[in-house]
Motif scaffolding. Structure first.
Motif, PDB file in Angstrom:
ATOM      1  N   ALA A  29      39.964 -13.971   6.645  1.00 25.59           N
ATOM      2  CA  ALA A  29      39.347 -12.960   5.867  1.00 25.59           C
ATOM      3  C   ALA A  29      40.116 -11.753   5.311  1.00 25.59           C
ATOM      4  N   TYR A  30      40.616 -11.195   6.482  1.00 17.72           N
ATOM      5  CA  TYR A  30      41.540 -10.133   6.193  1.00 17.72           C
ATOM      6  C   TYR A  30      42.621 -10.168   5.352  1.00 17.72           C
ATOM      7  N   LEU A  31      43.343 -11.531   5.714  1.00 18.67           N
ATOM      8  CA  LEU A  31      44.524 -11.669   4.816  1.00 18.67           C
ATOM      9  C   LEU A  31      44.423 -12.199   3.734  1.00 18.67           C
ATOM     10  N   THR A  32      42.957 -12.488   3.165  1.00 18.26           N
ATOM     11  CA  THR A  32      42.933 -13.034   1.876  1.00 18.26           C
ATOM     12  C   THR A  32      42.247 -11.994   1.022  1.00 18.26           C
ATOM     13  N   GLY A  33      41.950 -10.552   1.687  1.00 16.57           N
ATOM     14  CA  GLY A  33      41.484  -9.472   1.086  1.00 16.57           C
ATOM     15  C   GLY A  33      40.025  -9.486   0.815  1.00 16.57           C
ATOM     16  N   ARG A  34      39.312  -9.851   2.022  1.00 20.45           N
ATOM     17  CA  ARG A  34      38.120 -10.219   1.890  1.00 20.45           C
ATOM     18  C   ARG A  34      37.021  -9.759   3.021  1.00 20.45           C
ATOM     19  N   SER A  35      35.889  -9.079   3.061  1.00 23.09           N
ATOM     20  CA  SER A  35      35.129  -8.930   4.501  1.00 23.09           C
ATOM     21  C   SER A  35      34.830 -10.514   4.981  1.00 23.09           C
ATOM     22  N   LEU A  36      34.226 -10.521   6.167  1.00 27.48           N
ATOM     23  CA  LEU A  36      34.112 -11.738   6.699  1.00 27.48           C
ATOM     24  C   LEU A  36      32.884 -12.404   5.865  1.00 27.48           C
ATOM     25  N   ALA A  37      32.155 -11.701   5.400  1.00 31.75           N
ATOM     26  CA  ALA A  37      30.868 -12.476   4.942  1.00 31.75           C
ATOM     27  C   ALA A  37      31.189 -12.728   3.641  1.00 31.75           C
ATOM     28  N   THR A  38      31.871 -12.027   2.766  1.00 31.87           N
ATOM     29  CA  THR A  38      32.429 -12.581   1.427  1.00 31.87           C
ATOM     30  C   THR A  38      33.385 -13.661   1.792  1.00 31.87           C
ATOM     31  N   PHE A  39      34.110 -13.802   2.945  1.00 33.70           N
ATOM     32  CA  PHE A  39      35.166 -15.070   3.205  1.00 33.70           C
ATOM     33  C   PHE A  39      34.280 -16.256   3.141  1.00 33.70           C
ATOM     34  N   PHE A  53      34.368 -19.086   0.675  1.00 35.74           N
ATOM     35  CA  PHE A  53      34.747 -20.339   1.236  1.00 35.74           C
ATOM     36  C   PHE A  53      33.760 -21.526   0.911  1.00 35.74           C
ATOM     37  N   GLU A  54      32.663 -21.389   1.099  1.00 37.27           N
ATOM     38  CA  GLU A  54      31.604 -22.648   1.089  1.00 37.27           C
ATOM     39  C   GLU A  54      31.339 -22.728  -0.463  1.00 37.27           C
ATOM     40  N   HIS A  55      31.773 -21.956  -1.277  1.00 40.27           N
ATOM     41  CA  HIS A  55      31.469 -22.043  -2.710  1.00 40.27           C
ATOM     42  C   HIS A  55      32.673 -23.031  -3.218  1.00 40.27           C
ATOM     43  N   ILE A  56      34.048 -22.893  -2.683  1.00 39.37           N
ATOM     44  CA  ILE A  56      35.198 -23.639  -3.038  1.00 39.37           C
ATOM     45  C   ILE A  56      35.156 -24.963  -2.352  1.00 39.37           C
ATOM     46  N   PHE A  57      34.791 -24.872  -0.961  1.00 47.03           N
ATOM     47  CA  PHE A  57      35.055 -26.070  -0.258  1.00 47.03           C
ATOM     48  C   PHE A  57      33.641 -26.902   0.172  1.00 47.03           C
ATOM     49  N   HIS A  58      32.632 -26.285  -0.172  1.00 46.12           N
ATOM     50  CA  HIS A  58      31.279 -27.098  -0.114  1.00 46.12           C
ATOM     51  C   HIS A  58      31.066 -27.402   1.501  1.00 46.12           C
ATOM     52  N   THR A  59      31.467 -26.709   2.218  1.00 45.86           N
ATOM     53  CA  THR A  59      31.198 -26.845   3.676  1.00 45.86           C
ATOM     54  C   THR A  59      31.715 -25.421   4.420  1.00 45.86           C
TER      55      THR A  59
END
Length: 270
Positions: free
Chosen positions: A193-203, A207-213
């Motif tokens: 999450a940190y390395l992609t510039g996101r909070s854990l909740a946003t990550f 993630f689930e929006h992109i990968f559907h899991t």
């Protein structure tokens, strides 16, 4: 899930008599290292770097790496390192007016083989008495040695100021591309999450929006797919690929592999 982390403890000495693959690490601070003996191979998501006896390197902060330590034939693997933490660098920047001026670090500059320079090697060798006897080094003395290291780096390679004084945190980047390049690093989700510039909740949401899991389910399946490919198509042994693909131990890997593919990885290898 493991999260092996380099401990930015000032000055450190590493010594191994046998081959050691320490898995993966999140590097939170810049590390200046001198290869005293043996060979160190470092892999990040994009490139492999090899360092031999006498080589100096700078490992940039905020990245994921894997490494293999190989001792020479008749002795131990030895490295000497000093960590350049953000507090020391920020204070140095304020005192001397150094700042990064470019928009970012060029690709491939996350692990840097430094130029041979007598000042650099003499400085690193001067650190040996601090670590050989296992003595506790006073914090202020460590700070002085860190500042000395920064001065020597700037004198030998002035362009390094673009890395040393870049205090930005990771920005929001393409999550799908990042995960497909870094799934084999066995670190906690908060690191991804940190390395992609996101909070854990946003990550997790992105993630689930992109990968559907879920991230954990996707990571397990993606790592098993890679392991299956390496064993079946490349003829690799399970004992050689489980760490490489992000698993902590062979038994857990074998159990998950058999559950997904209906056959033990050792049978597939045979």
């Amino acid at each position: 899930m493991a999260d092996h982390k380099i401990n930015p403890s000032g000055i450190t000495y590493s010594c191994y008599y046998k081959n050691s693959r320490d898995g993966e690490q999140f590097v939170p601070e810049h590390v200046l290292s001198y290869q005293l003996a043996g060979r160190l191979t470092i892999d990040n998501a994009d490139k492999t770097f090899v360092f031999n006896e006498g080589d100096l390197r700078l490992i940039r902060r905020n990245q994921l790496i894997k490494f293999l330590k190989e001792p020479p034939e008749n002795g131990p693997f030895q490295t000497l390192s000093i960590y350049l933490d953000q507090d020391v660098l920020k204070n140095f920047s304020l005192e001397y007016g150094y700042k990064a001026e470019t928009s970012g670090v060029p690709d491939g500059n996350n692990v840097i083989k430094l130029k041979d320079h007598p000042l650099s090697k003499s400085f690193m060798m001067s650190l040996l008495p601090y670590v050989e006897e296992g003595q506790v080094i006073h914090q202020e003395l460590q700070r002085l040695k860190q500042r000395e290291a920064i001065m020597i780096l700037l004198q030998s390679q002035p362009e390094l100021k673009e890395i040393l004084f870049d205090f930005r945190e990771p920005g929001k980047i393409d999550l799908e591309e990042f995960m497909n390049r870094n799934f084999h690093f066995n670190v906690q989700l908060k690191r991804f999450a940190y390395l992609t510039g996101r909070s854990l909740a946003t990550f997790k949401r992105d993630f689930e929006h992109i990968f559907h899991t879920s991230p954990s389910r996707w990571l397990l399946q993606r790592r098993l797919q890679e392991a299956h490919y390496l064993i079946r198509e490349k003829g690799r042994m399970p004992s050689d690929v489980y760490l490489e693909t992000g698993f902590e131990d062979l038994s857990h890997f074998s159990f998950a592999f058999k559950k997904m593919y209906g056959v033990a990885p050792s049978k597939l290898a045979g």
